[in-house]
Write a protein that holds these residues in place. Structure first.
Motif, PDB file in Angstrom:
ATOM      1  N   THR A   1       0.827  -1.207   0.000  1.00 20.10           N
ATOM      2  CA  THR A   1       0.000   0.000   0.000  1.00 20.10           C
ATOM      3  C   THR A   1       0.861   1.257   0.000  1.00 20.10           C
ATOM      4  OG1 THR A   1      -1.724  -1.188   1.226  1.00 20.10           O
ATOM      5  CG2 THR A   1      -1.846   1.225   1.202  1.00 20.10           C
TER       6      THR A   1
ATOM      7  N   SER B   1      -3.695   6.285   3.425  1.00 21.53           N
ATOM      8  CA  SER B   1      -3.099   4.975   3.157  1.00 21.53           C
ATOM      9  C   SER B   1      -3.278   4.023   4.331  1.00 21.53           C
ATOM     10  CB  SER B   1      -1.606   5.138   2.827  1.00 21.53           C
ATOM     11  OG  SER B   1      -0.939   5.873   3.843  1.00 21.53           O
TER      12      SER B   1
ATOM     13  N   ALA C   1      -5.274   0.428   4.310  1.00 18.98           N
ATOM     14  CA  ALA C   1      -4.611  -0.811   4.722  1.00 18.98           C
ATOM     15  C   ALA C   1      -5.359  -1.489   5.859  1.00 18.98           C
ATOM     16  CB  ALA C   1      -3.167  -0.511   5.129  1.00 18.98           C
TER      17      ALA C   1
END
Length: 296
Positions: free
Chosen positions: A146, A162, A166
């Protein structure tokens, strides 16, 4: 008991009979063996935790090992002063906000997935395995991927972009699986009765399905919050420059040599138990309210 032993096959050895048959006025020896193993397991599991909790209540002279030196809340106060322990307050705030966002998204998406999978459709098996496929991927590898993806797209990694994505790859599969189990026990007769009474699709969902499925939704929320709150592997490469609480604890283990680390562990455990207790209490209240309506 004597009648049961008399009916046993002749192939049963005396040793087996002695193991499964309690002695007069007592229990079989296997009970004490299993009780001893269970006690050792509980001590090994919770003993270190209680040691940390106890050592966190030392005074300013306290160290990382026994014996304790005084009793005070000094290290809990020192924990949030940012003098030596780092940005504990900020990381705690970010972890709570991230966990709340993850919880909301997990509950909504899991509920919608449960509605979508009530009837079979073409490709449903592929979609299902794509949803839960991230469970078999190592968290550290997924987090690294990621982070690399955001870097390739020219985006900055942060805890609210992010890291959020995730962590959703970890919480959504659990939420979907729990919701599928809850949906499988839902009686469709109630929904059909609402339609017969003139309810619209939205009204049947809001006034019938959600109240009935409320305990299951709380369970999904509990999964989402707790999995996000203490997630480390998927946040290591995706949180950016600002740490979440698990990352801050990990960094403290490298440079903090005071009971502040123990105090932080105690605080995070209390928060976890408060969230779990609130969730269980909510489920109990829902069940009691539902029972009172049925009696009424």
């Amino acid at each position: 008991m004597s009648a049961v032993l008399a009916d046993m096959p002749e192939t049963v050895s005396p040793a087996t009979t002695k193991a499964i048959a309690p002695s007069k006025g007592g229990r079989p020896w296997t009970f004490y063996v299993l009780a001893t193993l269970f006690s050792l397991y509980v001590i090994a599991l919770y003993g270190p935790m209680f040691c940390i909790y106890i050592l966190s209540f030392q005074d300013i002279r306290g160290g990382l090992v026994f014996p304790m030196k005084g009793h005070s809340l000094h290290w809990f106060v020192d924990l949030f002063t940012q003098v030596r322990t780092g940005d504990v307050k900020g990381s705690f705030d970010r972890s709570i906000k991230l966990a709340v966002i993850v919880t909301i998204i997990t509950v909504v998406v899991s509920f919608l997935a449960g509605l979508g999978f009530r009837k079979r459709f073409r490709g449903d098996t592929v979609v299902f395995y794509m949803m839960i496929g991230s469970l078999v991927a190592p968290g550290l590898v997924l987090g690294l991927g990621t982070g690399l993806l955001f870097q390739a797209l020219g985006l900055n990694a942060s805890w609210y972009t992010s890291a959020l994505g995730a962590q959703l790859s970890w919480t959504l599969p659990f939420g979907v699986l729990v919701m599928f189990a809850v949906m499988s026990r839902f009686n469709h007769v109630w929904e059909e009765a609402a339609y017969d009474l003139g309810a619209s699709r939205w009204q049947s969902i809001w006034l019938v399905m959600i109240p009935v499925l409320a305990p299951g939704l709380v369970a999904v929320a509990l999964f989402g919050f707790t999995l996000s709150y203490d997630e480390f592997a998927r946040s290591l490469q995706t949180a950016g420059s600002l740490n979440t609480l698990p990352l801050e604890i990990w960094s403290m283990t490298l440079n903090v040599t005071s009971p502040s680390l123990y105090a932080l562990g105690t605080v995070t455990t209390i928060v976890s138990f408060v969230v779990i207790g609130a969730s269980l209490g909510t489920i109990v209240l829902i069940q009691k309210k539902r029972g009172s309506r049925v009696k009424g």
